[in-house]
Design a protein around this motif. Structure first.
Motif, PDB file in Angstrom:
ATOM      1  N   GLN A   1       0.829  -1.206   0.000  1.00  0.00           N
ATOM      2  CA  GLN A   1       0.000   0.000   0.000  1.00  0.00           C
ATOM      3  C   GLN A   1       0.860   1.251   0.000  1.00  0.00           C
ATOM      4  N   ARG A   2       1.951   1.229   0.749  1.00  0.00           N
ATOM      5  CA  ARG A   2       2.873   2.376   0.746  1.00  0.00           C
ATOM      6  C   ARG A   2       3.497   2.576  -0.622  1.00  0.00           C
ATOM      7  N   LEU A   3       3.796   1.483  -1.320  1.00  0.00           N
ATOM      8  CA  LEU A   3       4.415   1.601  -2.647  1.00  0.00           C
ATOM      9  C   LEU A   3       3.490   2.278  -3.660  1.00  0.00           C
ATOM     10  N   VAL A   4       2.188   2.064  -3.532  1.00  0.00           N
ATOM     11  CA  VAL A   4       1.263   2.599  -4.529  1.00  0.00           C
ATOM     12  C   VAL A   4       0.637   3.937  -4.130  1.00  0.00           C
ATOM     13  N   GLU A   5       0.961   4.430  -2.933  1.00  0.00           N
ATOM     14  CA  GLU A   5       0.446   5.735  -2.525  1.00  0.00           C
ATOM     15  C   GLU A   5       0.987   6.815  -3.448  1.00  0.00           C
TER      16      GLU A   5
END
Length: 166
Positions: free
Chosen positions: A161-165
């Motif tokens: 999720q952090r990667l796609v923020e």
């Protein structure tokens, strides 16, 4: 003379060692990226197979999901969001309209445009697809992963999720 009197590498030797370490880290990151991309692609294929909407193309499914999550949108807005030409998006929404999954209404402020939104049948179809996918994935997690692996997957999901923020 690679080492100084204290047995430490010289400045140039240390630079080469540091560069080698950075090169190896970059290769590792690229391998992880390739493995992750391949695994996510396989997961997406498995989720599509689990879906009852097999007659829909991936683009049509994406548009339905976008309308379900973001509400009504114009063809131009959908095209920009999906990085396709407006002409291509018109073909996609026309098919969805033909299948009675979306409906068009006049734009409230611009009479030249129309808004597309999900019909009740479209809402039910999106809910059915999501339920089927989530059920398959939850069952796979429950039956194939140990409790410890499930916790690791939860941690990995937060990292993804952090990667796609944005």
């Amino acid at each position: 003379m690679p080492d100084n009197e204290a047995g430490q590498p010289s400045g140039k030797e240390q630079e080469r060692t540091d560069q080698g370490r950075r090169d190896q880290e970059r290769q590792d990151q690229e391998r992880i990226a390739a493995d992750l991309a391949a695994t996510v692609s396989q997961l997406m294929r498995r989720l599509r197979v689990a879906s009852p909407q097999g007659a829909l193309t991936p683009s049509q499914r994406t548009v339905l999901g976008r309308l379900a999550n973001g509400g009504p949108a114009t063809t131009a807005e959908l095209a920009r969001a999906e990085l396709v030409r407006p002409q291509s998006m018109r073909v996609i929404v026309a098919k969805l309209e033909e299948l009675e999954l979306v409906t068009r209404t006049p734009h409230p402020t611009d009479g030249r445009q129309v808004l597309f939104s999900l019909t009740e049948y479209g809402v039910e179809a999106v809910a059915s697809v999501r339920h089927s996918k989530n059920t398959w994935l939850a069952d796979a997690i429950a039956h194939r992963l140990s409790p410890e692996e499930q916790r690791a997957l939860a941690d990995a999901t937060r990292l993804l999720q952090r990667l796609v923020e944005e």
